[in-house]
Design a protein around this motif. Structure first.
Motif, PDB file in Angstrom:
ATOM      1  N   GLN A  19     -48.697   9.679 -83.818  1.00  0.00           N
ATOM      2  CA  GLN A  19     -49.378   9.099 -84.975  1.00  0.00           C
ATOM      3  C   GLN A  19     -49.819   7.663 -84.722  1.00  0.00           C
ATOM      4  O   GLN A  19     -50.865   7.231 -85.212  1.00  0.00           O
ATOM      5  N   PHE A  20     -49.046   6.922 -83.943  1.00  0.00           N
ATOM      6  CA  PHE A  20     -49.427   5.560 -83.556  1.00  0.00           C
ATOM      7  C   PHE A  20     -50.743   5.606 -82.803  1.00  0.00           C
ATOM      8  O   PHE A  20     -51.697   4.902 -83.119  1.00  0.00           O
ATOM      9  N   ASN A  21     -50.801   6.481 -81.798  1.00  0.00           N
ATOM     10  CA  ASN A  21     -52.004   6.628 -80.984  1.00  0.00           C
ATOM     11  C   ASN A  21     -53.176   7.124 -81.824  1.00  0.00           C
ATOM     12  O   ASN A  21     -54.294   6.597 -81.729  1.00  0.00           O
ATOM     13  N   ALA A  22     -52.951   8.123 -82.659  1.00  0.00           N
ATOM     14  CA  ALA A  22     -54.015   8.692 -83.490  1.00  0.00           C
ATOM     15  C   ALA A  22     -54.566   7.647 -84.464  1.00  0.00           C
ATOM     16  O   ALA A  22     -55.777   7.592 -84.701  1.00  0.00           O
ATOM     17  N   ALA A  23     -53.693   6.822 -85.008  1.00  0.00           N
ATOM     18  CA  ALA A  23     -54.136   5.781 -85.938  1.00  0.00           C
ATOM     19  C   ALA A  23     -55.035   4.770 -85.234  1.00  0.00           C
ATOM     20  O   ALA A  23     -56.078   4.371 -85.774  1.00  0.00           O
ATOM     21  N   LEU A  24     -54.654   4.371 -84.043  1.00  0.00           N
ATOM     22  CA  LEU A  24     -55.497   3.443 -83.291  1.00  0.00           C
ATOM     23  C   LEU A  24     -56.863   4.057 -83.010  1.00  0.00           C
ATOM     24  O   LEU A  24     -57.884   3.374 -83.068  1.00  0.00           O
ATOM     25  N   LYS A  25     -56.884   5.339 -82.713  1.00  0.00           N
ATOM     26  CA  LYS A  25     -58.134   6.033 -82.388  1.00  0.00           C
ATOM     27  C   LYS A  25     -59.116   6.058 -83.550  1.00  0.00           C
ATOM     28  O   LYS A  25     -60.322   6.126 -83.335  1.00  0.00           O
ATOM     29  N   VAL A  26     -58.621   6.038 -84.786  1.00  0.00           N
ATOM     30  CA  VAL A  26     -59.525   6.060 -85.946  1.00  0.00           C
ATOM     31  C   VAL A  26     -59.790   4.653 -86.486  1.00  0.00           C
ATOM     32  O   VAL A  26     -60.378   4.499 -87.553  1.00  0.00           O
ATOM     33  N   GLY A  27     -59.330   3.635 -85.762  1.00  0.00           N
ATOM     34  CA  GLY A  27     -59.652   2.262 -86.128  1.00  0.00           C
ATOM     35  C   GLY A  27     -58.607   1.493 -86.900  1.00  0.00           C
ATOM     36  O   GLY A  27     -58.867   0.384 -87.369  1.00  0.00           O
ATOM     37  N   VAL A  28     -57.414   2.053 -87.043  1.00  0.00           N
ATOM     38  CA  VAL A  28     -56.336   1.305 -87.695  1.00  0.00           C
ATOM     39  C   VAL A  28     -55.954   0.156 -86.765  1.00  0.00           C
ATOM     40  O   VAL A  28     -55.828   0.331 -85.558  1.00  0.00           O
ATOM     41  N   LYS A  29     -55.778  -1.013 -87.324  1.00  0.00           N
ATOM     42  CA  LYS A  29     -55.426  -2.186 -86.527  1.00  0.00           C
ATOM     43  C   LYS A  29     -53.929  -2.194 -86.230  1.00  0.00           C
ATOM     44  O   LYS A  29     -53.122  -1.731 -87.040  1.00  0.00           O
TER      45      LYS A  29
ATOM     46  N   LYS B 276     -51.929  -4.622 -86.340  1.00  0.00           N
ATOM     47  CA  LYS B 276     -51.175  -5.370 -87.365  1.00  0.00           C
ATOM     48  C   LYS B 276     -50.858  -4.503 -88.581  1.00  0.00           C
ATOM     49  O   LYS B 276     -49.827  -4.670 -89.206  1.00  0.00           O
ATOM     50  N   ASP B 277     -51.739  -3.552 -88.888  1.00  0.00           N
ATOM     51  CA  ASP B 277     -51.477  -2.654 -90.016  1.00  0.00           C
ATOM     52  C   ASP B 277     -50.371  -1.659 -89.678  1.00  0.00           C
ATOM     53  O   ASP B 277     -49.527  -1.343 -90.517  1.00  0.00           O
ATOM     54  N   LEU B 278     -50.366  -1.177 -88.437  1.00  0.00           N
ATOM     55  CA  LEU B 278     -49.275  -0.292 -87.992  1.00  0.00           C
ATOM     56  C   LEU B 278     -47.951  -1.055 -87.996  1.00  0.00           C
ATOM     57  O   LEU B 278     -46.921  -0.521 -88.410  1.00  0.00           O
ATOM     58  N   ALA B 279     -47.994  -2.298 -87.544  1.00  0.00           N
ATOM     59  CA  ALA B 279     -46.780  -3.115 -87.527  1.00  0.00           C
ATOM     60  C   ALA B 279     -46.266  -3.352 -88.950  1.00  0.00           C
ATOM     61  O   ALA B 279     -45.054  -3.322 -89.189  1.00  0.00           O
TER      62      ALA B 279
END
Length: 92
Positions: A32-42, A44-47
């Motif tokens: 999910q971390f990787n998938a979120a980055l792939k759709v443009g989640v920053k 800092k938002d994941l953190a």
């Protein structure tokens, strides 16, 4: 039954990331971390999401996320394969 998701893709991925952390599923967290980055989640938002979930977990002595993510920079590679066999596409 088809139900339309009420969230945009970034929000959906942040929720999925939070649920994976809460579920203590290391493979799902990485996927999910990787998938979120792939759709443009920053990052800092994941953190922020990770810190929210971990804050709640610390009240019960239940922290493990730092160990699970390890070297998170490997999760940003285009060819990252989470190894997840949960029925979700493995390469995002």
């Amino acid at each position: 039954m088809d139900i339309e998701c009420p969230f945009d893709e970034k929000t959906r991925r942040l929720i999925a990331f939070a649920l994976a952390i809460k579920d203590r599923n290391e493979t799902a967290v990485k996927a999910q971390f990787n998938a979120a980055l792939k759709v443009g989640v920053k990052f800092k938002d994941l953190a922020y999401v990770a810190s929210m979930v971990e804050f709640e977990a610390t009240r019960f002595g239940n922290t493990w996320l730092h160990e699970a993510l390890g070297d998170w920079t490997q999760l940003t590679r285009d060819d990252y394969d989470s190894g997840c066999t949960c029925g979700v596409v493995r390469k995002y």
